[in-house]
Design an enzyme around this catalytic site. Structure first.
Site, PDB file in Angstrom:
ATOM      1  CD  GLN A   1     -39.677  -0.663  30.654  1.00  0.00           C
ATOM      2  OE1 GLN A   1     -40.395  -1.156  31.501  1.00  0.00           O
ATOM      3  NE2 GLN A   1     -38.661   0.114  30.984  1.00  0.00           N
TER       4      GLN A   1
ATOM      5  NE  ARG B   1     -40.269   8.384  36.504  1.00  0.00           N
ATOM      6  CZ  ARG B   1     -41.316   9.043  36.068  1.00  0.00           C
ATOM      7  NH1 ARG B   1     -42.504   8.619  36.298  1.00  0.00           N
ATOM      8  NH2 ARG B   1     -41.171  10.148  35.380  1.00  0.00           N
ATOM      9  CB  CYS B   2     -34.896   2.779  40.216  1.00  0.00           C
ATOM     10  SG  CYS B   2     -33.536   2.116  41.142  1.00  0.00           S
TER      11      CYS B   2
ATOM     12  CD  GLU C   1     -33.034   6.356  37.173  1.00  0.00           C
ATOM     13  OE1 GLU C   1     -33.431   5.614  36.278  1.00  0.00           O
ATOM     14  OE2 GLU C   1     -32.059   6.125  37.856  1.00  0.00           O
TER      15      GLU C   1
END
Ligand code: CDP
Length: 806
Positions: A237, A384-385, A760
């Site tokens: 990522q 997702r945060c 997110e």
């Protein structure tokens, strides 16, 4: 105007710029099975690596015998910590300032920890040989309970640092303690609690869960001995961070490391950090001189790489009798597993957890987080945060419901009474964050009206009466959540990773014929960046999105960037893209002025061209200007039309949303039906409404999984009991509810195009909404808080405890 002259609307539509539901360009290859993933890569002579892993959660490693494994046909070598020590790589630094064993160095500290690495000429031979590596273990006492980690006689997890009183984030108060981190005003908060009319206190646990990308973590390392250069393909990522960290660890000069992240099948934070498999593959390639591929399987992914959450939050709220919040206080134990490999910005060992005052106007607040070691896998990633925002949002949203219950107020009404008001923005929270923009009441009121909230409450009241009369065995729950996010890490004054400031970048080159390429340091894992960055450029430069190639994931070609996670791509790289466009546009304006023989200031921008003010028939389109940039520039100007922008955001962006959910729970089976789920999101300026909707659908599905069934569970001996999808709930299309989406638009005042992140939000807002709905169903029976996950067994148990099966 003659018939063939396109109208402004037609010219705008042709660009497919911001606001357009442009179809995802990457899907053309994905839906045809033509994506190019790491596992598709096949290099001549490529070898395969596989890891031997520990069956014990805590043990001394007395002996490793590799002879039988080495004798398996096809096996080239077996690497252990002893091999890695010869190149000083037995341990590696983590992103959180700790160190982590690459392969077991005398001990194993969690089940499935990496012990040895087998290299063979086929995946099968490597897997066979893994079974034959003979390891002698001496089991040690295990602790997997973070609440017991700092007990006087708790098992020592980290022998290597047990006597160290200072950690990467200050004083350590116990041999299993990692850090203490606090925010807010303790004295003022304690004083407010001392005189509060009404108080609530609840232990709110956000269980350990996992991002579960469809594609597991993997890499191919190829070391060229002649050039001394390493090429590393992988599921990264943050490719540039991997290159820098790789150089620091391996001592290979950074310009001799080429990191390439091809297509990635989901990341969700799982693919930010560096894992043992990567280091082993690199060492194996250096040793053998051949490319080496390492591919994680599902059990390895679930049980060893990058868990999320595991926050144990002792939460309190104080309020007046009439429902105005006056203070909040939270003490949290964060379970970081055996090594602190949490992916956070350096200054924030507990991430951006102090967003925990949420969307409410708390006059004062305080939080303290203690990180501890246990015999579990390391990680603590921003699934997702944005660095622990999800935990914070869950905690405050559950606590607000518990307070509403105590006050006898409706949860939506209680929220409306305490939400930050529009005129308070930019709003400085009790923890010192400056929320950039918001219109919370409009969003909440729209949500309440859209679902017919009053009618739903009336129906619930009738159902509760029917339940009491024994006419139904179903409980109806209505969940409300309102969340504020903090995304776009980050302003470099607040955020860095290993000392690298968290800016991001975009480089745009416009070719002579008016098409172009944009290269970025971010990396899409399914978010559709190839589609949306081109839309920003289309609107900014007046060139059709179709004429722009977007390229990410190659550290040789992209400008340096910090990667994609925590919804930072749009707030940071989206801004860099717009700013790079504006540099290009400024040059194009000078060229246009020269060509039209007017002063720059006499020109105005019109969709896809510069035209002379007051004389719109005289103009130069961007396509004409691109051509001119390569052969007709004003005297003294250098030719070409390109720009790079490194964008250091002045602030985070603060997207928000109002979610409402309706569930029906059968108290005899614990089965929950999600009848409705309505999600209103505000992410500022919307680049691609269709992609946003997709992001919301995906995030809500993950939230549903987390709230209703996911937990990485360990037994007392440290065995992970949920390491496959047989035991770990991953929702499929069959279980997934129908999503109703909606929006308001409150642009960010400091972002060049007003956009905030969105990726997110649905995970952040969705989890508390489901949990509030389930808890709401049981609340009228006197229950205050049922811990997640809300699977049917736990809800059946909750009903049993409330005497509903008598
Ligand atoms: O960093 P990440 O890409 O995961 O998250 P994001 O910045 O929230 O973007 C997710 C996707 O939604 C990207 O394709 C964005 O371009 C798109 N998006 C959008 O269309 N409008 C926004 N205001 C925010 C994101």
């Amino acid at each position: 105007m003659n018939d063939v002259t396109p109208t402004s609307a037609e010219r705008t539509a042709k660009l497919e710029g911001m606001g357009c539901k442009r179809k995802r360009v990457e899907d053309i290859r994905f839906v045809q099975g033509k994506g190019n993933y790491v596992d598709d890569l096949k290099l001549p002579g490529m070898l395969y690596g596989d890891l031997v892993r520990s069956p014990y959660a805590h043990a001394r490693v007395k002996k490793i015998d590799t002879a039988k494994a080495a004798a398996v046909p096809g096996v080239v070598a077996v690497i252990t910590a002893e091999t890695l020590k010869t190149v000083n790589l037995a341990w590696m630094p983590t992103l959180a300032g700790d160190v982590q064993m690459v392969l077991a160095d005398g001990y194993v500290l969690f089940q499935n920890q990496e012990v040895a690495f087998v290299i063979a000429d086929s995946r099968e031979a490597a897997a066979d040989a893994v079974e034959l590596v003979d390891v002698e273990y001496e089991p040690l006492p295990v602790n997997v309970d973070p609440l017991k980690a700092m007990a006087p006689n708790a098992p020592v997890i980290r022998e290597d640092i047990k006597d160290k009183t200072e950690g990467a984030h200050g004083k350590r108060k116990h041999y299993n303690h990692i850090f203490s981190w606090q925010a807010g005003d303790k004295a003022a908060t304690d004083a407010a609690f001392a005189k509060a009319d009404v108080k609530i206190r609840e232990m709110i646990v956000y269980p350990r869960c996992h991002p579960c990308p469809l594609e597991t973590c993997q890499c191919v390392a190829s070391f060229d001995k002649i050039k001394g250069e390493l090429t590393l393909w992988g599921t990264f990522q943050a490719p540039h961070v991997i290159r820098t960290v790789g150089s620091l660890i391996s001592k290979i000069p950074e310009h001799k490391i080429h990191v390439i992240a091809p297509d990635i099948g989901g990341g969700f934070g799982n693919k930010v950090g560096a894992y043992s498999g990567y280091i082993c593959a690199i060492v194996a390639s250096i040793v053998t001189g051949l490319p080496v591929k390492w591919t994680e399987d599902r059990i390895e992914n679930l049980s060893t790489t990058a868990f999320a959450r595991d926050f144990h939050m002792d939460m309190e709220i104080a309020a007046t009798k009439d429902g105005k919040v006056t203070a909040m206080r939270c003490y949290t134990i964060a379970d970081h597993g055996a090594f602190d490999a949490c992916a956070n910005a350096t200054k924030w060992p507990a991430g951006l957890f102090s967003i925990i005052s949420g969307s409410y106007d708390f006059p004062t607040a305080y939080c303290l987080v203690d990180g501890v070691y246990t015999n579990k896998a390391p990680g603590g990633v921003a699934y997702r945060c944005s660095f622990r925002v999800t935990e914070a949002a869950y905690c405050i949203e559950r606590a607000m419901d518990i307070m509403a219950q105590k006050l006898g107020m409706d949860p939506a009404e209680f929220r409306l009474k305490n939400l930050v008001r529009r005129e308070q923005f930019p709003y400085t929270s009790a923890f010192g964050w400056q929320y950039d923009s918001g219109d919370y009441h409009t969003a909440m009121n729209k949500a309440v009206e859209s679902v017919g909230y009053k009618k739903l409450r009336a129906e619930q009241k009738a159902k509760r009466e029917a339940f009491k009369r024994g006419e139904t065995r179903e409980l109806m729950g209505i969940g409300v959540s309102f969340f504020t996010e903090i995304v776009g890490a980050g302003p470099s004054r607040a955020c860095d990773i290993l000392g690298i400031a968290m800016f991001d970048s975009a480089e745009i080159r416009i070719h002579p014929t008016g098409s172009g390429i944009c290269r970025l340091g971010t990396k899409s894992q399914g978010q559709g960046h190839e589609t949306t960055y081109a839309q920003i450029i289309a609107t900014e430069l007046g060139l059709p999105a179709d004429s722009i190639t977007v390229e990410e994931g190659n550290t040789d070609t992209a400008p340096y960037g910090l990667g994609t996670y925590g919804s930072r791509s749009t707030p940071v790289s989206g801004a860099a893209t717009a700013m790079a466009c504006r540099k290009i546009k400024a040059k194009a304006q000078m060229i246009a002025a020269y060509m039209l023989e007017v002063h720059d200031d006499d020109l105005e921008w019109d969709i896809d061209r510069f035209r002379v003010k007051g004389n719109p028939e005289r103009f130069k389109t961007m396509t004409e200007l691109a051509w001119a940039a390569y052969h007709e520039v004003p005297p003294g100007m250098e030719p070409g039309l390109e720009a790079v922008d490194y964008y250091d955001p002045p602030n985070f962006t603060y997207p928000f949303g109002a979610y409402i959910c309706v569930v029906d729970i059968d108290v005899d089976t614990g089965q929950t039906q999600v009848r409705r789920f309505y999600a209103l999101d505000d992410c500022g300026t919307r680049i691609n409404p269709m992609i946003i909707e997709g992001q919301i659908h995906g995030g809500l599905t993950e939230a549903f999984g987390i709230a209703m069934g996911q937990e990485l569970h360990y037994d007392e001996e440290g065995n992970i009991t949920t390491a496959s999808f047989l035991d770990y709930f991953l929702p499929t299309a069959v279980e997934t509810p129908h999503w109703e989406t909606d929006w308001t638009t409150t642009p960010s005042p400091h972002h060049p195009i007003g956009a905030k992140g969105v990726g997110e939000s649905p995970n952040v807002g969705g989890v508390p909404c489901f949990s509030n709905a389930v808890n709401d169903a049981f609340s009228y029976l006197g229950s205050t808080h049922i811990q997640m996950p809300h699977d049917h067994w736990r809800l059946w148990t909750a009903a049993e405890k409330l005497g509903l099966h008598a």
